[in-house]
Structures are given as C-alpha cells and as structure tokens.
Design an enzyme around this catalytic site. Structure first.
Site, PDB file in Angstrom:
ATOM      1  N   GLY A 176      18.281  13.848  -4.871  1.00  0.00           N
ATOM      2  CA  GLY A 176      18.018  12.369  -5.376  1.00  0.00           C
ATOM      3  C   GLY A 176      18.940  11.594  -6.126  1.00  0.00           C
ATOM      4  O   GLY A 176      19.243  10.613  -5.853  1.00  0.00           O
ATOM      5  N   CYS A 177      19.578  12.667  -7.168  1.00  0.00           N
ATOM      6  CA  CYS A 177      20.572  11.924  -8.022  1.00  0.00           C
ATOM      7  C   CYS A 177      21.517  11.766  -7.393  1.00  0.00           C
ATOM      8  O   CYS A 177      22.445  10.653  -7.990  1.00  0.00           O
ATOM      9  CB  CYS A 177      20.445  12.850  -9.242  1.00  0.00           C
ATOM     10  SG  CYS A 177      18.994  13.100 -10.086  1.00  0.00           S
TER      11      CYS A 177
END
Length: 161
Positions: free
Chosen positions: A50-51
């Site tokens: 996600g990051c």
C-alpha cells in the site's frame, strides 16, 4: 486532541531526505518557505504494497502537483530505509523519519486502528494539506492508498481557484 481543518499545523523538525536525496533536518517552516501548499502524508512502512502504491502515485503525479504544492511523506522508518525506498522507486519528494512517532501523534496519525478485524496500534494512513501560512485546510484519515492522490490534486485545484 486531534488537529482539525482551520487550525495551525503542529510545528516539527525531522531528519529526512530532500527530493534530491540529500540527508538533512527538515522543518515545517522549510517546507512552507516556497509559498506553496504542503501535502503532508503519513504512511506506515517503506516497501510495503500500500505504501509503495501511494508513494509511486505521488511520484507519478508530481508534475500535476509540483507548481501547486510541496509533497512530504512521513513514516517511523529510519533514514537508511527511506534511502533504499527512494532509490528503488525513484521517489522525487521529501521523505521524513519520525522514529519517535511524536509528529505522527501530533497529527493524529498514530493510534488504534482496525486491520483484518483486529485492533492494533500503529500508523493511521493520513494526509494533510497545509496552506503557505501554516493552516490545515484539508485532512484525510484512514485513506486508501489507491486513488488517493487524485483526491489530493482535486482539492489543490479547488484551493487555487
């Protein structure tokens, strides 16, 4: 006490990397000195799916943001971790290290969150737009990494009309 839109952004100085990859201490006033808005986003961990999605989305859209705002990502990761993350994905904005989680807490981006039905304590993916005079004009909490940058750009466009 959570910070809200309309309030003065909490001041900070953190070690970090400049868009060019130079290691230095970066303060809120430094990020605002160009007279642009600041997109300050908090993320849990370098090199996680996600990051990475969110960071690459900021990278790929910096040409749409750059004349309107400065972008800075903040996580508890070390400078060494940030360097690898920045090099691996050719990130072109500030990455700041908040290993003591003081700035994360000041911006209400650290605390209890639910993940896969379990309550844990950690970084709450959050984004703030801060005006050139240091006022929080937009706050998002618990953001989804995918598609979030478009919302940030839409908000910046509204602010600059």
């Amino acid at each position: 006490m959570p910070v809200e839109e309309g309030q003065k952004a909490p001041d900070f100085c953190l070690k970090g990397l400049t868009p060019e990859g130079e290691e230095k201490e970066v303060c809120l006033k430094d990020l605002l000195k160009e007279g642009k808005y600041l997109v300050l986003y908090f993320y849990p961990k370098d090199n996680t799916p996600g990051c990475t999605t969110e960071a690459c989305d900021f990278r790929d859209n910096l040409n749409r943001i750059g004349n309107k705002a400065v972008v800075a990502g903040v996580s508890p990761d070390s400078i060494e971790s940030h360097k690898k993350f920045k090099e691996k994905y050719n990130l072109n904005f500030y990455l700041l290290s908040d290993s003591e989680k003081k700035v994360l807490q000041a911006y209400d981006a650290y605390g209890e969150k639910k993940m896969y039905g379990k309550t844990t304590v950690g970084v709450i993916r959050s984004t703030y737009i801060i005006s050139p005079d240091g006022i929080i004009v937009k706050k998002w909490r618990n953001v989804k990494a995918k598609g979030h940058v478009d919302k940030v750009i839409q908000e910046l466009e509204k602010l600059l009309k």
